[in-house]
Each structure stands twice: as C-alpha cells, then as structure tokens.
Design an enzyme around this catalytic site. Structure first.
Site, mmCIF file in Angstrom:
data_model
loop_
_atom_site.group_PDB
_atom_site.id
_atom_site.type_symbol
_atom_site.label_atom_id
_atom_site.label_comp_id
_atom_site.label_asym_id
_atom_site.label_seq_id
_atom_site.Cartn_x
_atom_site.Cartn_y
_atom_site.Cartn_z
ATOM 1 N N ARG A 66 34.403 34.683 14.362
ATOM 2 C CA ARG A 66 35.665 34.962 15.076
ATOM 3 C C ARG A 66 35.510 36.228 15.896
ATOM 4 O O ARG A 66 34.613 37.041 15.653
ATOM 5 C CB ARG A 66 36.805 35.177 14.066
ATOM 6 C CG ARG A 66 37.291 33.915 13.419
ATOM 7 C CD ARG A 66 38.700 34.060 12.848
ATOM 8 N NE ARG A 66 38.780 34.985 11.727
ATOM 9 C CZ ARG A 66 39.544 36.078 11.711
ATOM 10 N NH1 ARG A 66 40.283 36.380 12.753
ATOM 11 N NH2 ARG A 66 39.563 36.868 10.648
ATOM 12 N N GLN A 77 41.547 58.421 14.532
ATOM 13 C CA GLN A 77 42.750 57.708 14.959
ATOM 14 C C GLN A 77 43.848 57.839 13.920
ATOM 15 O O GLN A 77 43.573 57.706 12.715
ATOM 16 C CB GLN A 77 42.423 56.224 15.202
ATOM 17 C CG GLN A 77 43.584 55.347 15.613
ATOM 18 C CD GLN A 77 44.245 55.790 16.915
ATOM 19 O OE1 GLN A 77 43.616 56.431 17.765
ATOM 20 N NE2 GLN A 77 45.527 55.491 17.059
ATOM 21 N N TYR A 121 39.319 53.741 8.160
ATOM 22 C CA TYR A 121 38.546 53.003 9.174
ATOM 23 C C TYR A 121 37.644 53.959 9.968
ATOM 24 O O TYR A 121 36.450 53.693 10.173
ATOM 25 C CB TYR A 121 39.528 52.287 10.097
ATOM 26 C CG TYR A 121 38.909 51.416 11.156
ATOM 27 C CD1 TYR A 121 38.494 50.119 10.867
ATOM 28 C CD2 TYR A 121 38.756 51.870 12.464
ATOM 29 C CE1 TYR A 121 37.953 49.299 11.853
ATOM 30 C CE2 TYR A 121 38.209 51.064 13.451
ATOM 31 C CZ TYR A 121 37.812 49.776 13.142
ATOM 32 O OH TYR A 121 37.267 48.974 14.128
ATOM 33 N N PRO A 124 32.844 49.675 20.466
ATOM 34 C CA PRO A 124 33.827 49.075 21.371
ATOM 35 C C PRO A 124 35.086 49.934 21.424
ATOM 36 O O PRO A 124 35.469 50.570 20.431
ATOM 37 C CB PRO A 124 34.154 47.730 20.716
ATOM 38 C CG PRO A 124 33.114 47.507 19.671
ATOM 39 C CD PRO A 124 32.650 48.859 19.258
ATOM 40 N N GLY A 125 35.715 49.926 22.583
ATOM 41 C CA GLY A 125 37.083 50.426 22.670
ATOM 42 C C GLY A 125 37.995 49.306 22.211
ATOM 43 O O GLY A 125 37.618 48.507 21.344
ATOM 44 N N ALA A 158 30.925 42.518 10.705
ATOM 45 C CA ALA A 158 32.117 42.246 9.891
ATOM 46 C C ALA A 158 32.889 43.534 9.638
ATOM 47 O O ALA A 158 32.309 44.555 9.263
ATOM 48 C CB ALA A 158 31.708 41.619 8.558
ATOM 49 N N GLY A 159 34.179 43.486 9.876
ATOM 50 C CA GLY A 159 34.976 44.696 9.658
ATOM 51 C C GLY A 159 36.439 44.354 9.514
ATOM 52 O O GLY A 159 36.909 43.310 9.982
ATOM 53 N N ILE A 160 37.152 45.243 8.829
ATOM 54 C CA ILE A 160 38.590 45.050 8.610
ATOM 55 C C ILE A 160 39.330 46.360 8.852
ATOM 56 O O ILE A 160 38.702 47.431 8.894
ATOM 57 C CB ILE A 160 38.896 44.573 7.169
ATOM 58 C CG1 ILE A 160 38.371 45.584 6.130
ATOM 59 C CG2 ILE A 160 38.320 43.195 6.910
ATOM 60 C CD1 ILE A 160 38.888 45.347 4.714
ATOM 61 N N THR A 161 40.645 46.263 9.002
ATOM 62 C CA THR A 161 41.489 47.466 9.022
ATOM 63 C C THR A 161 42.538 47.342 7.911
ATOM 64 O O THR A 161 42.979 46.228 7.598
ATOM 65 C CB THR A 161 42.235 47.616 10.367
ATOM 66 O OG1 THR A 161 42.922 46.392 10.642
ATOM 67 C CG2 THR A 161 41.293 47.935 11.506
HETATM 68 N N1 LIG Z 1 38.850 44.304 18.188
HETATM 69 C C1 LIG Z 1 38.665 45.543 18.575
HETATM 70 O O1 LIG Z 1 39.352 46.055 19.480
HETATM 71 C C2 LIG Z 1 37.601 46.386 17.968
HETATM 72 C C3 LIG Z 1 37.407 47.672 18.478
HETATM 73 C C4 LIG Z 1 36.393 48.456 17.946
HETATM 74 C C5 LIG Z 1 35.611 47.958 16.926
HETATM 75 N N2 LIG Z 1 35.827 46.709 16.442
HETATM 76 C C6 LIG Z 1 34.953 46.251 15.358
HETATM 77 O O2 LIG Z 1 34.352 45.027 15.752
HETATM 78 C C7 LIG Z 1 34.112 44.219 14.600
HETATM 79 C C8 LIG Z 1 34.734 42.852 14.810
HETATM 80 O O3 LIG Z 1 36.139 43.011 15.021
HETATM 81 P P1 LIG Z 1 37.069 41.798 15.495
HETATM 82 O O4 LIG Z 1 38.220 42.402 16.178
HETATM 83 O O5 LIG Z 1 36.244 40.781 16.195
HETATM 84 O O6 LIG Z 1 37.553 41.236 14.070
HETATM 85 P P2 LIG Z 1 38.235 39.838 13.695
HETATM 86 O O7 LIG Z 1 38.632 39.077 14.897
HETATM 87 O O8 LIG Z 1 39.262 40.183 12.663
HETATM 88 O O9 LIG Z 1 37.026 39.044 12.980
HETATM 89 C C9 LIG Z 1 36.443 39.582 11.854
HETATM 90 C C10 LIG Z 1 35.282 38.738 11.373
HETATM 91 O O10 LIG Z 1 34.683 39.429 10.256
HETATM 92 C C11 LIG Z 1 34.717 38.580 9.120
HETATM 93 N N3 LIG Z 1 34.877 39.398 7.919
HETATM 94 C C12 LIG Z 1 35.880 40.253 7.604
HETATM 95 N N4 LIG Z 1 35.666 40.793 6.382
HETATM 96 C C13 LIG Z 1 34.501 40.254 5.924
HETATM 97 C C14 LIG Z 1 33.765 40.373 4.733
HETATM 98 N N5 LIG Z 1 34.152 41.162 3.726
HETATM 99 N N6 LIG Z 1 32.615 39.664 4.605
HETATM 100 C C15 LIG Z 1 32.191 38.846 5.601
HETATM 101 N N7 LIG Z 1 32.841 38.686 6.755
HETATM 102 C C16 LIG Z 1 33.994 39.378 6.906
HETATM 103 C C17 LIG Z 1 35.872 37.628 9.363
HETATM 104 O O11 LIG Z 1 35.721 36.460 8.548
HETATM 105 P P3 LIG Z 1 36.985 35.445 8.329
HETATM 106 O O12 LIG Z 1 37.102 34.672 9.622
HETATM 107 O O13 LIG Z 1 36.583 34.607 7.174
HETATM 108 O O14 LIG Z 1 38.184 36.304 8.060
HETATM 109 C C18 LIG Z 1 35.697 37.373 10.861
HETATM 110 O O15 LIG Z 1 34.651 36.455 11.084
HETATM 111 C C19 LIG Z 1 34.707 44.983 13.418
HETATM 112 O O16 LIG Z 1 33.703 45.706 12.756
HETATM 113 C C20 LIG Z 1 35.687 45.925 14.067
HETATM 114 O O17 LIG Z 1 35.907 47.067 13.294
HETATM 115 C C21 LIG Z 1 36.823 45.913 16.923
#
Ligand SMILES: NC(=O)c1ccc[n+]([C@@H]2O[C@H](COP(=O)([O-])OP(=O)(O)OC[C@H]3O[C@@H](n4cnc5c(N)ncnc54)[C@H](OP(=O)(O)O)[C@@H]3O)[C@@H](O)[C@H]2O)c1
Length: 240
Positions: free
Chosen positions: A12, A141, A147, A177-178, A83-86
């Site tokens: 995703r 932040q 986070y 990423p921003g 993989a990451g969460i907030t």
């Molecule tokens: N979006 C942004 O603006 C942004 C900005 C800066 C950094 N990031 C970083 O970019 C990365 C991806 O973010 P995203 O926005 O694409 O997130 P996302 O859309 O929420 O997708 C997260 C993905 O990580 C998986 N995941 C979460 N927890 C996991 C775990 N414990 N073990 C294995 N897989 C796990 C999820 O699996 P499920 O589908 O099964 O839930 C999903 O495939 C993260 O590290 C995030 O911190 C994002």
C-alpha cells in the site's frame, strides 16, 4: 540475472509505488504487509507481485518470512525498510503503548528487516539497504515525539550501516519523504491537510511515485558511491 528486492509495507501507499517501480526496473520483488489481506490481495492481482504477511515489529516472524522469500524468490539484494505507522498525540497525552508501538514497528522493525539479510549481502559482496525515514525525523513534529524519534533513528542506522557495509559492497541510505498523498496523510482532517499543503513551497503533496524513483536510483548500480546519505524529497519544505 535479475536482482531480488524486498519491500516491507510494500502493498500500500509509498511501499506499493516502490514495489511497482522496482518490478518495472526488472527486479524480482517481494512485498510484505501486516494485516490488510484485502489490500494485499488486490495489489498482488493488479501487479503480479508476490505478497507476504508478517509483523515487521517481530524479529522471529521477520527472520522466518525473509527465509521464505529467499527460498521462493532468491537471495535478497535490495531491502527497502518502508513499513511504518503513526500513533500521534501531544507528549503530555502520549501513552507508553503509543510510544512502544511506533518504536517497535518503525525503528526495531528496521533492525528486524535488515539484520536477517545482512550476512547474505556480506557474503555475496553486494547489497542495497534503503530505509524510508521522514521529514519529521529531520525537523521534529508536534504530537509526533514517538514517530520523529524513530525516523531520526533511521538516519543513525543508515550512517552506521554505511560504514560497516562499504567494504562488502553494501550501501545503506535513507529517503526522507515530505508529505505524500497516501492513506496515512489523506486520513488527517481536511483542514489539517490544507494547513500542511500551505507549508510546502511546491504547493502540493508529493506523489508516492516520486519517492519510488528515489529508491530505484539508490538501488541501482549508478548509486554505488552513495552511502550513508539521505535524499530529502519534500517539495522544498525543509532543508538539512
Ligand atoms: N505518507 C507520507 O506522507 C509519509 C511521509 C514521510 C514518511 N512516510 C513513511 O513512509 C512509509 C510508508 O508510509 P505510507 O504513507 O505509504 O503508509 P501506509 O499507506 O499506511 O502503508 C503502510 C504499509 O506498511 C505496512 N505495515 C504497517 N505496519 C506494519 C508492520 N508492523 N509489519 C509489516 N508491515 C506493516 C502496511 O500493511 P497493511 O496494509 O497490512 O496495513 C502497509 O502495507 C512509512 O515508514 C512512513 O512513516 C510517509
């Protein structure tokens, strides 16, 4: 021979864009996810990329899952710890549970993902470790003490791995990423999102594909002398 890439959280959001880009570049790709079977099945069907379910926060699960990937697809040459969460809350209201969940997934999860593939990379004298950090690890932040701590920690990980892996042909780099238009960001209230966009000089959110292109470059032979670095892809929002 085609190289093999593992993308955690690769089903995703940003991870899905990374998985697709690496596949398009000719890698054999394995994408992991945590629990959203429906999204993973739809992604697998759409892309033909094999998905694997395990919790990146669990070392034993990660080790067993990685062994399965290597058995079924091949030795992992490129690992993308994405993989990451907030679990956001102002510090005075942040619970130990919120702290732990984020540390376990975003920081320990990177250890759990890279540690099992590291010996094979050393043996084969080639490897690419790419960690998806965040602008908020660089600047901090509000409501993200947990986070930001993990994302700053990611930068310490790659700078250290870069020194340990260099002589073995392994590079370790981060992408920060921003704000990117994924579910994670689209889930915040619209008013908050508008205020975020107002702070981005580019005047828009980033696209997952813009992060995927950074990753594909760091994974390539062209990036062989780039080690311990961070690519900031944030539309001009923050300079290090
Ligand atoms: N979006 C942004 O603006 C942004 C900005 C800066 C950094 N990031 C970083 O970019 C990365 C991806 O973010 P995203 O926005 O694409 O997130 P996302 O859309 O929420 O997708 C997260 C993905 O990580 C998986 N995941 C979460 N927890 C996991 C775990 N414990 N073990 C294995 N897989 C796990 C999820 O699996 P499920 O589908 O099964 O839930 C999903 O495939 C993260 O590290 C995030 O911190 C994002």
């Amino acid at each position: 021979m085609a190289r093999t890439a593992l993308v955690t959280g690769g089903s995703r959001g940003i991870g899905a864009a990374i998985s697709k880009k690496l596949k398009a570049e000719g890698y054999n790709v394995a994408a992991t996810y945590a629990g959203n079977d429906e999204a993973a099945a739809a992604f697998g069907e759409e892309t033909g990329i094999k998905t694997y379910k395990w919790n990146a926060a669990d070392y034993d699960e990660s080790k067993a899952g990685i062994a399965k990937v290597e058995d079924e697809i091949g030795p992992i040459d490129v690992v993308v710890a994405n993989a990451g969460i907030t679990r956001d809350a102002p510090f005075h209201r942040m619970t130990p549970e919120q702290w732990r969940e984020v540390i376990d997934t975003n920081l320990t999860g990177v250890f759990n993902t890279v540690h099992p593939v590291w010996p094979g990379m050393r043996e084969r004298k080639f490897g690419r470790v790419i960690v998806i950090s965040s602008i908020n690890g660089q600047k901090g932040q509000f409501a993200q003490v947990n986070y930001a701590a993990t994302k700053a920690g990611d930068l310490g990980i790659v700078k250290s791995l870069a020194q340990e892996g260099a002589r073995a042909g392994i590079t370790a780099n981060a992408v920060c990423p921003g704000y990117i238009a994924t579910e994670m960001v689209m889930a915040v209230p619209e008013k908050v999102r508008e205020s975020i966009i107002a702070q981005i000089p580019a005047g828009r959110l980033g696209e997952p594909e813009e992060i995927a292109r950074c990753v594909a470059f760091l994974a390539s032979d062209d990036a062989g002398f780039i080690n311990g670095s961070t690519i900031s892809a944030n539309g001009g929002q923050f300079f290090v």
